[in-house]
Motif scaffolding. Structure first.
Motif, PDB file in Angstrom:
ATOM      1  N   ARG A 166       6.299  21.041  29.929  1.00 22.60           N
ATOM      2  CA  ARG A 166       6.128  19.829  30.723  1.00 22.60           C
ATOM      3  C   ARG A 166       4.706  19.809  31.258  1.00 22.60           C
ATOM      4  O   ARG A 166       4.045  20.834  31.329  1.00 22.60           O
ATOM      5  CB  ARG A 166       7.140  19.733  31.853  1.00 22.60           C
ATOM      6  CG  ARG A 166       7.117  20.878  32.833  1.00 22.60           C
ATOM      7  CD  ARG A 166       8.171  20.768  33.923  1.00 22.60           C
ATOM      8  NE  ARG A 166       8.041  19.570  34.731  1.00 22.60           N
ATOM      9  CZ  ARG A 166       7.284  19.479  35.816  1.00 22.60           C
ATOM     10  NH1 ARG A 166       6.584  20.507  36.225  1.00 22.60           N
ATOM     11  NH2 ARG A 166       7.220  18.359  36.498  1.00 22.60           N
ATOM     12  N   VAL A 167       4.239  18.618  31.589  1.00 22.68           N
ATOM     13  CA  VAL A 167       2.921  18.456  32.186  1.00 22.68           C
ATOM     14  C   VAL A 167       3.133  17.768  33.535  1.00 22.68           C
ATOM     15  O   VAL A 167       3.598  16.635  33.576  1.00 22.68           O
ATOM     16  CB  VAL A 167       1.989  17.605  31.295  1.00 22.68           C
ATOM     17  CG1 VAL A 167       0.615  17.469  31.917  1.00 22.68           C
ATOM     18  CG2 VAL A 167       1.884  18.211  29.907  1.00 22.68           C
ATOM     19  N   PRO A 168       2.816  18.442  34.621  1.00 17.66           N
ATOM     20  CA  PRO A 168       3.067  17.844  35.935  1.00 17.66           C
ATOM     21  C   PRO A 168       2.119  16.686  36.230  1.00 17.66           C
ATOM     22  O   PRO A 168       0.986  16.643  35.750  1.00 17.66           O
ATOM     23  CB  PRO A 168       2.848  18.999  36.910  1.00 17.66           C
ATOM     24  CG  PRO A 168       1.967  19.951  36.190  1.00 17.66           C
ATOM     25  CD  PRO A 168       2.264  19.796  34.724  1.00 17.66           C
ATOM     26  N   ASN A 169       2.607  15.751  37.025  1.00 25.31           N
ATOM     27  CA  ASN A 169       1.814  14.573  37.370  1.00 25.31           C
ATOM     28  C   ASN A 169       0.511  14.934  38.064  1.00 25.31           C
ATOM     29  O   ASN A 169      -0.515  14.288  37.827  1.00 25.31           O
ATOM     30  CB  ASN A 169       2.636  13.625  38.249  1.00 25.31           C
ATOM     31  CG  ASN A 169       3.732  12.948  37.479  1.00 25.31           C
ATOM     32  OD1 ASN A 169       3.651  12.786  36.269  1.00 25.31           O
ATOM     33  ND2 ASN A 169       4.785  12.553  38.167  1.00 25.31           N
ATOM     34  N   PRO A 189       5.431  21.506  22.394  1.00 26.05           N
ATOM     35  CA  PRO A 189       4.517  21.258  23.524  1.00 26.05           C
ATOM     36  C   PRO A 189       3.399  20.317  23.089  1.00 26.05           C
ATOM     37  O   PRO A 189       2.252  20.733  22.874  1.00 26.05           O
ATOM     38  CB  PRO A 189       4.002  22.654  23.865  1.00 26.05           C
ATOM     39  CG  PRO A 189       4.023  23.372  22.552  1.00 26.05           C
ATOM     40  CD  PRO A 189       5.202  22.813  21.795  1.00 26.05           C
ATOM     41  N   TYR A 190       3.722  19.028  22.952  1.00 23.42           N
ATOM     42  CA  TYR A 190       2.788  18.082  22.347  1.00 23.42           C
ATOM     43  C   TYR A 190       1.498  17.921  23.148  1.00 23.42           C
ATOM     44  O   TYR A 190       0.415  17.819  22.567  1.00 23.42           O
ATOM     45  CB  TYR A 190       3.466  16.724  22.133  1.00 23.42           C
ATOM     46  CG  TYR A 190       2.651  15.822  21.254  1.00 23.42           C
ATOM     47  CD1 TYR A 190       2.534  16.085  19.899  1.00 23.42           C
ATOM     48  CD2 TYR A 190       1.963  14.744  21.776  1.00 23.42           C
ATOM     49  CE1 TYR A 190       1.769  15.275  19.080  1.00 23.42           C
ATOM     50  CE2 TYR A 190       1.192  13.932  20.969  1.00 23.42           C
ATOM     51  CZ  TYR A 190       1.104  14.199  19.622  1.00 23.42           C
ATOM     52  OH  TYR A 190       0.330  13.411  18.828  1.00 23.42           O
ATOM     53  N   ALA A 191       1.598  17.915  24.475  1.00 21.37           N
ATOM     54  CA  ALA A 191       0.381  17.796  25.286  1.00 21.37           C
ATOM     55  C   ALA A 191      -0.538  18.989  25.038  1.00 21.37           C
ATOM     56  O   ALA A 191      -1.762  18.845  25.027  1.00 21.37           O
ATOM     57  CB  ALA A 191       0.722  17.671  26.765  1.00 21.37           C
ATOM     58  N   ALA A 192       0.049  20.156  24.829  1.00 18.78           N
ATOM     59  CA  ALA A 192      -0.761  21.341  24.533  1.00 18.78           C
ATOM     60  C   ALA A 192      -1.519  21.149  23.220  1.00 18.78           C
ATOM     61  O   ALA A 192      -2.701  21.500  23.113  1.00 18.78           O
ATOM     62  CB  ALA A 192       0.115  22.587  24.463  1.00 18.78           C
ATOM     63  N   TYR A 193      -0.850  20.582  22.231  1.00 15.92           N
ATOM     64  CA  TYR A 193      -1.530  20.350  20.960  1.00 15.92           C
ATOM     65  C   TYR A 193      -2.598  19.261  21.080  1.00 15.92           C
ATOM     66  O   TYR A 193      -3.647  19.355  20.451  1.00 15.92           O
ATOM     67  CB  TYR A 193      -0.518  20.020  19.860  1.00 15.92           C
ATOM     68  CG  TYR A 193       0.295  21.235  19.461  1.00 15.92           C
ATOM     69  CD1 TYR A 193      -0.327  22.452  19.204  1.00 15.92           C
ATOM     70  CD2 TYR A 193       1.667  21.189  19.371  1.00 15.92           C
ATOM     71  CE1 TYR A 193       0.399  23.576  18.856  1.00 15.92           C
ATOM     72  CE2 TYR A 193       2.406  22.301  19.015  1.00 15.92           C
ATOM     73  CZ  TYR A 193       1.762  23.493  18.756  1.00 15.92           C
ATOM     74  OH  TYR A 193       2.487  24.601  18.416  1.00 15.92           O
ATOM     75  N   LEU A 194      -2.333  18.246  21.903  1.00 19.54           N
ATOM     76  CA  LEU A 194      -3.377  17.256  22.168  1.00 19.54           C
ATOM     77  C   LEU A 194      -4.573  17.919  22.847  1.00 19.54           C
ATOM     78  O   LEU A 194      -5.729  17.653  22.493  1.00 19.54           O
ATOM     79  CB  LEU A 194      -2.838  16.134  23.066  1.00 19.54           C
ATOM     80  CG  LEU A 194      -2.051  15.014  22.432  1.00 19.54           C
ATOM     81  CD1 LEU A 194      -1.425  14.134  23.501  1.00 19.54           C
ATOM     82  CD2 LEU A 194      -2.921  14.192  21.507  1.00 19.54           C
TER      83      LEU A 194
END
Length: 164
Positions: free
Chosen positions: A21-24, A145-150
């Motif tokens: 997850r990516v926190p706000n 973890p898509y945000a990590a790959y971005l």
């Protein structure tokens, strides 16, 4: 400011890999720093206001993937904040590269799940386990973890992709 962006990308990648997850607060910190760089004229990637806002809007268009359950909300918000940093022209190849990495992740995870030669690697790719509390419905577990790959793809673009 490029160092601030790189530090933010590393934080997002680590957090998303560990927690899925990516926190706000982390997304907001990156977005506000990108806006500050634009206001101060210290944008390290030569992105102007128009390109930054188009990048942010393009990032938020990924909400269609959230609506279908393919992405988490944090991934979409992170893509929008990332668009403020890099602009539309860089966000598209970053998105494609991250999607290829996420695809490789899922193919490897599915293969290891089916043929458990390396069970620890399969568990690592699946992310942290979530135990449901009694009476509370479980949320869908995010494997990728898509945000990590971005973030990793954006960091690679910062280091190698911008060199002409």
């Amino acid at each position: 400011m490029a160092i601030a962006c790189l530090f933010w990308l590393v934080l997002v990648a680590v957090y998303d890999c560990r927690k899925r997850r990516v926190p706000n607060w982390l997304v907001l910190a990156g977005a506000l720093t990108a806006l500050a760089a634009l206001v101060l004229g210290a944008q390290p990637f030569g992105t102007d206001w128009r390109a930054a806002l188009l990048g942010m809007l393009a990032g938020f268009l990924l909400i269609a993937f959230y609506a279908t359950g393919l992405m988490g909300a944090g991934d979409v918000k992170f893509a929008g904040a990332l668009g403020l940093w890099v602009g539309l022209s860089a966000l598209i190849p970053i998105w494609i590269g991250a999607s290829l990495l996420a695809s490789a992740h899922s193919v490897l995870w599915l293969a290891l799940k089916r043929w458990p030669f390396f069970p620890r690697l399969a568990l690592m790719l699946a992310g942290p386990s979530r135990t449901p509390e009694s009476g509370v419905p479980t949320r869908r577990i995010r494997i990728i973890p898509y945000a990590a790959y971005l973030a990793l793809t954006a960091a690679a673009w910062m280091v190698w992709g911008r060199q002409s």
